[in-house]
Design a protein around this motif. Structure first.
Motif, mmCIF file in Angstrom:
data_model
loop_
_atom_site.group_PDB
_atom_site.id
_atom_site.type_symbol
_atom_site.label_atom_id
_atom_site.label_comp_id
_atom_site.label_asym_id
_atom_site.label_seq_id
_atom_site.Cartn_x
_atom_site.Cartn_y
_atom_site.Cartn_z
ATOM 1 N N TRP A 45 0.908 -1.248 0.022
ATOM 2 C CA TRP A 45 -0.063 0.085 -0.176
ATOM 3 C C TRP A 45 0.853 1.237 0.120
ATOM 4 N N ASP A 46 1.859 1.164 0.608
ATOM 5 C CA ASP A 46 2.852 2.560 0.692
ATOM 6 C C ASP A 46 3.493 2.772 -0.367
ATOM 7 N N SER A 47 3.739 1.701 -1.148
ATOM 8 C CA SER A 47 4.259 1.847 -2.824
ATOM 9 C C SER A 47 3.171 2.595 -3.628
ATOM 10 N N ILE A 48 1.938 2.067 -3.204
ATOM 11 C CA ILE A 48 0.958 2.643 -4.105
ATOM 12 C C ILE A 48 0.745 3.872 -3.795
ATOM 13 N N GLN A 49 0.481 4.498 -2.405
ATOM 14 C CA GLN A 49 0.351 5.840 -2.213
ATOM 15 C C GLN A 49 1.661 6.665 -2.480
ATOM 16 N N THR A 50 2.614 6.258 -2.502
ATOM 17 C CA THR A 50 3.813 6.805 -2.772
ATOM 18 C C THR A 50 3.711 7.438 -4.164
ATOM 19 N N LEU A 51 3.434 6.487 -4.815
ATOM 20 C CA LEU A 51 3.221 6.741 -6.629
ATOM 21 C C LEU A 51 2.169 7.597 -6.686
ATOM 22 N N MET A 52 0.882 7.583 -6.173
ATOM 23 C CA MET A 52 -0.123 8.524 -5.924
ATOM 24 C C MET A 52 0.479 9.888 -5.813
ATOM 25 N N LEU A 53 1.188 10.095 -4.843
ATOM 26 C CA LEU A 53 1.518 11.362 -4.274
ATOM 27 C C LEU A 53 2.429 11.735 -5.176
ATOM 28 N N LEU A 59 -6.816 15.497 -15.172
ATOM 29 C CA LEU A 59 -7.974 14.776 -15.405
ATOM 30 C C LEU A 59 -7.752 13.116 -15.403
ATOM 31 N N GLY A 60 -6.437 12.673 -15.925
ATOM 32 C CA GLY A 60 -6.028 11.412 -15.966
ATOM 33 C C GLY A 60 -6.121 10.890 -14.643
ATOM 34 N N MET A 61 -5.171 11.314 -13.813
ATOM 35 C CA MET A 61 -5.062 11.280 -12.246
ATOM 36 C C MET A 61 -6.119 11.142 -11.600
ATOM 37 N N MET A 62 -7.283 11.884 -11.851
ATOM 38 C CA MET A 62 -8.669 11.667 -11.199
ATOM 39 C C MET A 62 -9.457 10.867 -11.700
ATOM 40 N N ALA A 63 -9.308 10.521 -13.124
ATOM 41 C CA ALA A 63 -10.004 9.389 -13.614
ATOM 42 C C ALA A 63 -9.801 8.108 -13.022
ATOM 43 N N GLY A 64 -8.449 7.708 -12.846
ATOM 44 C CA GLY A 64 -7.972 6.519 -12.430
ATOM 45 C C GLY A 64 -8.162 6.527 -10.899
ATOM 46 N N ARG A 65 -8.184 7.583 -10.139
ATOM 47 C CA ARG A 65 -8.594 7.453 -8.803
ATOM 48 C C ARG A 65 -10.090 7.221 -8.341
ATOM 49 N N SER A 66 -10.944 7.727 -9.114
ATOM 50 C CA SER A 66 -12.501 7.498 -9.046
ATOM 51 C C SER A 66 -12.609 5.912 -8.805
ATOM 52 N N ILE A 67 -11.829 5.276 -9.089
ATOM 53 C CA ILE A 67 -11.952 3.600 -8.691
ATOM 54 C C ILE A 67 -11.972 3.652 -6.939
ATOM 55 N N LEU A 99 -4.922 -1.318 -9.057
ATOM 56 C CA LEU A 99 -5.483 -1.057 -10.316
ATOM 57 C C LEU A 99 -5.752 0.419 -10.456
ATOM 58 N N SER A 100 -6.290 1.237 -9.570
ATOM 59 C CA SER A 100 -6.574 2.536 -9.580
ATOM 60 C C SER A 100 -5.039 3.369 -9.993
ATOM 61 N N LEU A 101 -3.964 2.943 -9.552
ATOM 62 C CA LEU A 101 -2.816 3.770 -9.849
ATOM 63 C C LEU A 101 -2.426 3.525 -11.358
ATOM 64 N N THR A 102 -2.550 2.231 -11.673
ATOM 65 C CA THR A 102 -2.144 2.027 -12.915
ATOM 66 C C THR A 102 -3.118 2.684 -14.056
ATOM 67 N N ILE A 103 -4.360 2.547 -13.826
ATOM 68 C CA ILE A 103 -5.205 3.356 -14.954
ATOM 69 C C ILE A 103 -4.626 4.869 -14.800
ATOM 70 N N SER A 104 -4.546 5.432 -13.742
ATOM 71 C CA SER A 104 -4.160 6.781 -13.409
ATOM 72 C C SER A 104 -3.055 7.178 -14.286
ATOM 73 N N ILE A 105 -1.971 6.452 -13.923
ATOM 74 C CA ILE A 105 -0.709 6.794 -14.895
ATOM 75 C C ILE A 105 -0.895 6.668 -16.312
#
Length: 541
Positions: free
Chosen positions: A255-263, A424-432, A399-405
């Protein structure tokens, strides 16, 4: 005999209840206050240092420093971050008096830290060596980038070690013990950075300053936890306990990997698919909205240990109530501060670093929306952490992170939409996650989904109306041209007044009567006097 004046006594009577540590609400308040002091120190330091960094490094080197910081932060999860598991585990068992078991949790954390250390070393070495090629730096600058990246890597390792005593304080619901003192460490670190800039040591000197600051911070927290947590120590656990803890750490690592990539992935995507220079206006325009993330994190950090204790006791109804209060406060702060940022961010950037560094009105709006969405996601993610059931959360986040990037990369690199496409791309992926995490919370805390859906309609409508009003006002009033906002005093006066007005409007229009009363009761609980020993004796049955 010491004589206390009436005025001094009156002051103690008024102020001291706010600083006593009786009850979960009071401790949450004190933890949040301590984090606020630290964050205020970071904010003030950033406010002072950032223009100096831009001036001392130039647009290219400043953008390069921003990207390098994000790239190295990608490696943070490779260290395992076992402190996340330690904090959540201690929060669940904070009422336990089995101190030997708690020491074994600390021992398991050290074992996990050592277990993941080779991974972060190998990954960091590769990143440091190949970073010049990844960033396409000019000839002659390769070793500058490599040395700076190596120093940042060592700083990251020290940070993971220093986080262990900090996690013990947080898990035991005593983060407030370091109040004020850790803020001093922030300014000491800022002084190191200023010295590096003064002697024109470039990004290598700044990276060395960051490393020295982390070493001192780690020693400081070790001393604090030894002073206030009597049971603190290390007991090497049994093999099966260590293996179980490492398994839990693995999920926190994921999860920390995912959160770091999100930020951090937004800056990387923008820098790779446009230019390093394009990162500068984006990160500077995003500076004020990122305040929202930190402010909400302060609240969540303050409340999380107490909420962990509630979950550990099995009181799901009370846990759901606390979660509802967290979301109410989150919405209130996000809407009031977000709208203030929409109105005044252009003027702020103009005063701070110059008008040319402002990304534009539409990017500003999308950045605020993107940050607000991420805040709500992180709130529920923090609550799920306390349940220690992370599997669904992690897979959904991946899944959300992959779609966002992918979406952001296409919109920025292929369609050339720049910052707008990135957001827009980031928000679309994070909507999951905007949908998925509330569903998980509904399952864990047994909250009906229908009640969650009903609860978001009113705040959402109020947010849209307020944000729209701020955009229209900012676009038509041309606030950067007002004589009153050409000085910092005038700017903060106008921004403060408008922020208070929007806060009051949001409080009375976006929250229900029940929500308002609940928040007011929490405020009153912070002021409540500690109970005497006689009052603390339970009544006879």
């Amino acid at each position: 005999m010491k004589i206390i004046s009436l005025r001094s006594l009156r002051t103690r009577v008024i102020i001291s209840p706010f600083f006593s540590d009786q009850g979960l609400t009071k401790k949450a308040y004190l933890n949040a206050l301590a984090s606020s002091v630290d964050y205020g120190a970071h904010l003030l330091l950033s406010f002072i240092i950032t223009p100096l960094l831009v001036l001392g490094l130039g647009d290219y080197s400043f953008g390069l420093w921003q990207i390098m910081g994000r790239m190295v932060s990608f490696l943070a999860p490779a260290g395992g971050r076992p402190t996340h598991a330690l904090r959540s585990t201690l929060a669940r068992h904070q009422s336990s008096t089995d101190y030997e078991q708690k020491r074994s949790y600390v021992g398991s954390t050290f074992i996990a830290w050592l277990f993941f250390l080779p991974g972060i070393g190998i990954a960091g070495g590769l990143l440091a060596w190949f970073s010049p090629q990844l960033l396409r730096v000019p000839l002659g600058q390769e070793w500058v980038v490599r040395v700076a990246a190596a120093l940042l890597l060592v700083s990251l390792v020290i940070t993971n070690w220093a986080a262990i005593p900090r996690a013990v304080l947080q898990g035991e619901n005593q983060s407030y013990r370091r109040m004020g003192l850790s803020a001093t460490m922030v300014f000491i670190g800022g002084a190191f950075t200023w010295i590096a800039l003064y002697f024109k040591t470039g990004i290598i000197g700044i990276a060395a300053a960051a490393l020295l600051s982390q070493i001192l911070t780690g020693l400081f927290f070790f001393q604090v936890v030894r002073s206030f947590i009597p049971w603190y120590g290390v007991v090497w656990p049994r093999f099966d306990q260590a293996r179980e803890f490492i398994g839990l750490t693995g999920w926190f690592l994921a999860w920390d990997s995912i959160q770091t990539l999100m930020l951090t992935s937004d800056v990387i995507v923008l820098g790779l698919f446009t230019s390093v220079e394009a990162v500068t206006p984006y990160t500077l325009t995003k500076s004020a909205p990122e305040l929202l993330i930190s402010m909400i994190a302060i609240i969540t950090i303050g409340i999380a240990p107490g909420l962990g204790g509630i979950l550990g006791s099995g009181d799901l109804k009370k846990a759901a109530q606390v979660r509802g209060e967290i979301m109410s406060v989150t919405w209130l702060i996000s809407t009031s501060l977000g709208s203030t940022i929409l109105l005044w961010n252009h003027a702020f950037i103009n005063l701070w670093v110059g008008d040319s560094k402002y990304a534009g009105m539409i990017p500003n709006l999308l950045i605020v929306l993107m940050v607000s969405q991420l805040i709500l996601i992180r709130n529920d993610a923090s609550i799920i952490d306390l349940t220690l059931r992370l599997k669904q959360k992690v897979w959904m986040g991946a899944l959300s992170l992959t779609i966002s990037i992918i979406a952001a990369s296409l919109l920025v690199g292929y369609f050339d939409f720049g910052i707008i496409g990135l957001c827009l791309g980031m928000m679309a992926g994070r909507s999951i996650l905007s949908v998925g995490y509330p569903l998980l919370i509904s399952h864990f805390l047994e909250i009906p989904i229908s009640s969650q859906l009903r609860s978001i309609i009113r705040p959402l409508m109020v947010t849209c109306l307020i944000f729209g009003s701020m955009l229209i006002t900012e676009n038509s009033a041309k606030l950067t041209l007002w004589p009153g906002v050409r000085t910092w005093i005038g700017f903060f006066m106008y921004a403060g007044i408008s922020g208070i007005i929007v806060l009051m409007i949001s409080f009375f229009t976006g929250l229900t009567t029940r929500q308002r009363l609940s928040l007011l009761r929490r405020v009153e609980a912070m002021r409540a006097r500690p109970q005497t020993k006689r009052n603390m004796i339970p009544p006879a049955e």
